[in-house]
Design an enzyme around this catalytic site. Structure first.
Site, PDB file in Angstrom:
ATOM      1  N   VAL A  63       0.811  -1.214   0.000  1.00  0.00           N
ATOM      2  CA  VAL A  63       0.000   0.000   0.000  1.00  0.00           C
ATOM      3  C   VAL A  63       0.847   1.267   0.000  1.00  0.00           C
ATOM      4  CG1 VAL A  63      -1.986  -1.094   1.097  1.00  0.00           C
ATOM      5  CG2 VAL A  63      -0.269   0.051   2.510  1.00  0.00           C
ATOM      6  N   TYR A  64       2.127   1.180   0.367  1.00  0.00           N
ATOM      7  CA  TYR A  64       2.989   2.365   0.338  1.00  0.00           C
ATOM      8  C   TYR A  64       3.154   2.783  -1.121  1.00  0.00           C
ATOM      9  CZ  TYR A  64       4.556   1.068   5.088  1.00  0.00           C
ATOM     10  OH  TYR A  64       4.632   0.739   6.427  1.00  0.00           O
ATOM     11  N   SER A  65       2.661   3.942  -1.444  1.00  0.00           N
ATOM     12  CA  SER A  65       2.726   4.476  -2.809  1.00  0.00           C
ATOM     13  C   SER A  65       2.181   3.483  -3.825  1.00  0.00           C
ATOM     14  CB  SER A  65       4.162   4.865  -3.171  1.00  0.00           C
ATOM     15  OG  SER A  65       4.610   5.911  -2.366  1.00  0.00           O
ATOM     16  N   GLY A  67       2.420   0.347  -4.054  1.00  0.00           N
ATOM     17  CA  GLY A  67       3.380  -0.672  -4.478  1.00  0.00           C
ATOM     18  C   GLY A  67       4.708  -0.126  -4.963  1.00  0.00           C
TER      19      GLY A  67
END
Length: 91
Positions: A63-65, A67
């Site tokens: 979920v960070y950026s 992927g």
């Protein structure tokens, strides 16, 4: 750097972990723009310095950026010639 053995795996994990929530160019991920603003060059520099300091434990999430942090971390390890078995990646 201090390390702890990971259960009975024989692997040793650095007590410090590098979190990768800031990995990802802001222009690519507008919703993450206030947090994630690091491009591949910056990521390579941070990962190289972390490795030089003895860090072998990295935290990322899909979920960070959206992927991008996982892709940037993987590319950085490849760019730096780090073998996958030499690092611990939590995702």
């Amino acid at each position: 750097m201090r390390y702890n053995q990971l259960g009975n795996t024989g692997m040793f994990v650095s007590e410090l972990c590098l979190g990768t929530m800031t990995f990802g160019a802001a222009g690519e991920n507008a919703q993450w723009g206030l947090i994630a603003s690091l491009d591949q060059k910056a990521v390579d520099e941070i990962v190289a310095r972390s490795l030089a300091a003895g860090v072998n434990f990295f935290d990322t999430a899909d979920v960070y950026s959206f992927g991008a942090s996982e892709r940037l971390l993987g590319q950085s390890l490849r760019n730096l010639g780090v073998k996958r078995q030499d690092v611990i990646i939590a995702t």
